[in-house]
Scaffold this active site. Structure first.
Site, PDB file in Angstrom:
ATOM      1  N   GLY A  87       0.856  -1.196   0.000  1.00  0.00           N
ATOM      2  CA  GLY A  87       0.000   0.000   0.000  1.00  0.00           C
ATOM      3  C   GLY A  87       0.884   1.234   0.000  1.00  0.00           C
ATOM      4  N   THR A 110       6.507  -2.428  11.272  1.00  0.00           N
ATOM      5  CA  THR A 110       6.034  -1.076  11.603  1.00  0.00           C
ATOM      6  C   THR A 110       4.533  -0.987  11.333  1.00  0.00           C
ATOM      7  OG1 THR A 110       6.609  -0.294   9.390  1.00  0.00           O
ATOM      8  CG2 THR A 110       8.232   0.119  11.131  1.00  0.00           C
ATOM      9  N   ARG A 127       1.272  -3.272  12.672  1.00  0.00           N
ATOM     10  CA  ARG A 127       0.595  -3.377  13.964  1.00  0.00           C
ATOM     11  C   ARG A 127       1.082  -4.661  14.635  1.00  0.00           C
ATOM     12  NH1 ARG A 127      -0.551   1.301  13.882  1.00  0.00           N
ATOM     13  NH2 ARG A 127      -2.620   2.247  13.785  1.00  0.00           N
ATOM     14  N   GLU A 182       1.214  -4.218  23.685  1.00  0.00           N
ATOM     15  CA  GLU A 182       1.866  -2.922  23.596  1.00  0.00           C
ATOM     16  C   GLU A 182       1.305  -2.046  24.717  1.00  0.00           C
ATOM     17  OE1 GLU A 182       1.792   0.208  20.123  1.00  0.00           O
ATOM     18  OE2 GLU A 182       2.611  -1.694  19.401  1.00  0.00           O
ATOM     19  N   HIS A 216       6.846   2.315  19.277  1.00  0.00           N
ATOM     20  CA  HIS A 216       5.783   2.782  18.364  1.00  0.00           C
ATOM     21  C   HIS A 216       5.993   4.264  17.990  1.00  0.00           C
ATOM     22  CE1 HIS A 216       1.398   1.763  17.093  1.00  0.00           C
ATOM     23  NE2 HIS A 216       1.962   2.584  16.234  1.00  0.00           N
TER      24      HIS A 216
HETATM   25  P1  NAP Z   1      -2.658   1.151   3.013  1.00  0.00           P
HETATM   26  O1  NAP Z   1      -2.244   2.070   1.924  1.00  0.00           O
HETATM   27  O2  NAP Z   1      -4.103   0.829   3.185  1.00  0.00           O
HETATM   28  O3  NAP Z   1      -1.806  -0.192   2.828  1.00  0.00           O
HETATM   29  C1  NAP Z   1      -2.137  -1.423   3.406  1.00  0.00           C
HETATM   30  C2  NAP Z   1      -1.896  -2.454   2.334  1.00  0.00           C
HETATM   31  O4  NAP Z   1      -1.974  -3.748   2.905  1.00  0.00           O
HETATM   32  C3  NAP Z   1      -2.946  -2.386   1.204  1.00  0.00           C
HETATM   33  O5  NAP Z   1      -2.262  -2.391  -0.036  1.00  0.00           O
HETATM   34  C4  NAP Z   1      -3.716  -3.670   1.390  1.00  0.00           C
HETATM   35  O6  NAP Z   1      -4.191  -4.207   0.204  1.00  0.00           O
HETATM   36  C5  NAP Z   1      -2.639  -4.568   1.952  1.00  0.00           C
HETATM   37  N1  NAP Z   1      -3.171  -5.758   2.574  1.00  0.00           N
HETATM   38  C6  NAP Z   1      -4.148  -5.844   3.510  1.00  0.00           C
HETATM   39  N2  NAP Z   1      -4.353  -7.126   3.835  1.00  0.00           N
HETATM   40  C7  NAP Z   1      -3.494  -7.859   3.078  1.00  0.00           C
HETATM   41  C8  NAP Z   1      -3.229  -9.238   2.950  1.00  0.00           C
HETATM   42  N3  NAP Z   1      -3.905 -10.130   3.663  1.00  0.00           N
HETATM   43  N4  NAP Z   1      -2.264  -9.640   2.089  1.00  0.00           N
HETATM   44  C9  NAP Z   1      -1.565  -8.741   1.372  1.00  0.00           C
HETATM   45  N5  NAP Z   1      -1.776  -7.407   1.436  1.00  0.00           N
HETATM   46  C10 NAP Z   1      -2.738  -6.989   2.273  1.00  0.00           C
HETATM   47  O7  NAP Z   1      -2.175   1.680   4.422  1.00  0.00           O
HETATM   48  P2  NAP Z   1      -0.806   2.435   4.784  1.00  0.00           P
HETATM   49  O8  NAP Z   1      -1.045   3.886   4.879  1.00  0.00           O
HETATM   50  O9  NAP Z   1       0.283   1.898   3.921  1.00  0.00           O
HETATM   51  O10 NAP Z   1      -0.631   1.913   6.292  1.00  0.00           O
HETATM   52  C11 NAP Z   1      -0.527   0.523   6.548  1.00  0.00           C
HETATM   53  C12 NAP Z   1      -0.650   0.277   8.023  1.00  0.00           C
HETATM   54  O11 NAP Z   1       0.521   0.734   8.670  1.00  0.00           O
HETATM   55  C13 NAP Z   1      -1.775   1.050   8.721  1.00  0.00           C
HETATM   56  O12 NAP Z   1      -3.024   0.397   8.614  1.00  0.00           O
HETATM   57  C14 NAP Z   1      -1.300   1.140  10.141  1.00  0.00           C
HETATM   58  O13 NAP Z   1      -1.827   0.084  10.902  1.00  0.00           O
HETATM   59  C15 NAP Z   1       0.218   0.980  10.019  1.00  0.00           C
HETATM   60  N6  NAP Z   1       0.919   2.204  10.424  1.00  0.00           N
HETATM   61  C16 NAP Z   1       1.716   2.152  11.518  1.00  0.00           C
HETATM   62  C17 NAP Z   1       2.399   3.282  11.915  1.00  0.00           C
HETATM   63  C18 NAP Z   1       3.284   3.249  13.126  1.00  0.00           C
HETATM   64  O14 NAP Z   1       3.327   4.230  13.847  1.00  0.00           O
HETATM   65  N7  NAP Z   1       3.998   2.164  13.357  1.00  0.00           N
HETATM   66  C19 NAP Z   1       2.284   4.473  11.194  1.00  0.00           C
HETATM   67  C20 NAP Z   1       1.472   4.487  10.077  1.00  0.00           C
HETATM   68  C21 NAP Z   1       0.784   3.345   9.699  1.00  0.00           C
HETATM   69  P3  NAP Z   1      -5.644  -3.831  -0.397  1.00  0.00           P
HETATM   70  O15 NAP Z   1      -5.363  -2.669  -1.296  1.00  0.00           O
HETATM   71  O16 NAP Z   1      -6.035  -5.048  -1.092  1.00  0.00           O
HETATM   72  O17 NAP Z   1      -6.554  -3.482   0.757  1.00  0.00           O
END
Ligand code: NAP
Length: 327
Positions: A159, A238, A240, A269, A288
């Protein structure tokens, strides 16, 4: 709508608080000023009578809480992930749920790459070594790490953040694999080859997780998946904490099934100081902080405040998770 009350569940950067305090429609901004999050009862008391809530990922907003604060119209999460909110329950009750996607993408990708590099080149161990006064001479076998250039990176979830990590990896001359549910033409531009999860785990030297937390991704990396990884490979999380089975990870690190783990997020956490993960020299854990830069947190605060204000003003917020409630 004059004089509505909104709650902010922790002291976010001033930029966001100023937005709310300056809004003419808002009579009172109720701020939870403790360093630790409110417990569920404290949360209900904080949100009682509020039209809007600016929440953090440490606040569990479920059906019960929503039923106890019936005046609430918007929950604006100060995060891109919103797994702390029961979106279905909010939608059923006509409560808008907002988040802050995109804003943290590059900053989070920076930290994922920093963790990759720190673990590959054993930077925390090096710092400890020098601080402990053990640095006597240049050592031909001292703290030998792994090359990043030429290594294979496996990105789980291509993503926004996964793609930003791929862009960094490209600059470092890595071979890049990714697993995704839908193929995206951007993969070609980034030089990414698609693999299914098992093949990615078998081939990668570094595996970096970037899926959102959902029933499908909870426990996605367990004992069976860790067993597929190379004994020289490192897992970086990074995304969840619950995407990884912590017990299985501790075992894999202890047994040498994989070489290391570098984690910004964990399950549970926070980790208590006596958690087994922290006794392992091959586990690098930070608290985090992936989005924790001054600029990004300021921007998250203003966007979360603007999302909240837009709903209260009857406008479409920039980022809404359940747009169907606006119809
Ligand atoms: P995003 O653009 O929605 O990316 C998530 C990706 O994961 C999407 O491409 C989704 O595919 C894919 N996905 C979901 N389930 C899957 C599976 N079973 N197999 C393969 N791919 C799968 O979100 P983002 O902005 O990149 O953020 C991702 C996550 O990072 C957030 O949801 C958040 O929990 C985490 N995050 C953590 C921090 C931190 O402080 N550590 C900061 C920011 C974000 P689809 O397009 O098919 O849905």
């Amino acid at each position: 709508m004059a004089g509505v009350t909104v709650a902010v569940t922790r002291a976010i950067p001033e930029a966001g608080l100023d937005r709310l305090n300056d809004a003419p429609e808002i009579g009172d901004v109720r701020l939870w000023a403790d360093d630790l999050p409110p417990d569920p009862e404290e949360l209900v008391a904080l949100l009682a009578g509020c039209a809007g809530a600016l929440t953090l990922l440490t606040d569990q907003i479920d059906a019960e809480i929503l039923d106890r604060v019936p005046g609430l119209r918007v929950v604006s999460n100060y995060a891109v992930g919103y797994d702390n909110i029961d979106v279905e329950a909010a939608t059923e009750r006509g409560v808008a749920v907002c988040n802050t996607p995109g804003i943290l993408t590059e900053t989070t990708a920076d930290l994922a790459f920093a963790l990759l590099m720190a673990s590959a080149r054993r930077i925390p161990e090096g710092v400890d070594y020098v601080r402990a006064g053990r640095w006597q001479t240049w050592g031909p076998r001292l703290l030998l790490g792994q090359d990043i250039h030429g290594a294979t990176l496996g990105i789980v979830g291509l993503g926004r953040i996964g793609q930003a990590v791929a862009a960094r990896a490209r600059g470092f001359g890595m071979r890049i694999l990714a697993t995704a549910r839908h193929e995206d033409p951007v993969a070609d531009e980034l030089g990414v080859e698609y693999r299914d999860l098992d093949d990615l785990l078998r081939e990668a030297d570094f595996v970096s997780l970037h899926v959102d937390l959902s029933p499908e991704t909870t426990g996605m990396i367990g004992a069976d998946e860790l067993a597929l990884m190379k004994p020289t490979a490192t897992l970086i999380n990074t995304a969840r904490g619950p995407v990884v089975d912590t017990g299985a990870l501790v075992e894999a690190l202890r047994e040498g099934t994989i070489a290391g783990a570098a984690l910004d997020v964990t399950d549970p956490e926070p980790l208590s100081a006596d958690h087994p993960l922290l006794a392992l020299p091959n586990a690098l854990v930070v608290p985090h902080i992936a989005s924790a830069t001054v600029a990004t947190r300021d921007r998250m605060a203003t966007v979360a405040a603007d999302n909240l204000l837009a709903v209260l003003r009857g406008r479409r917020p920039e980022h809404i998770v359940n747009p169907e409630i606006l119809a």
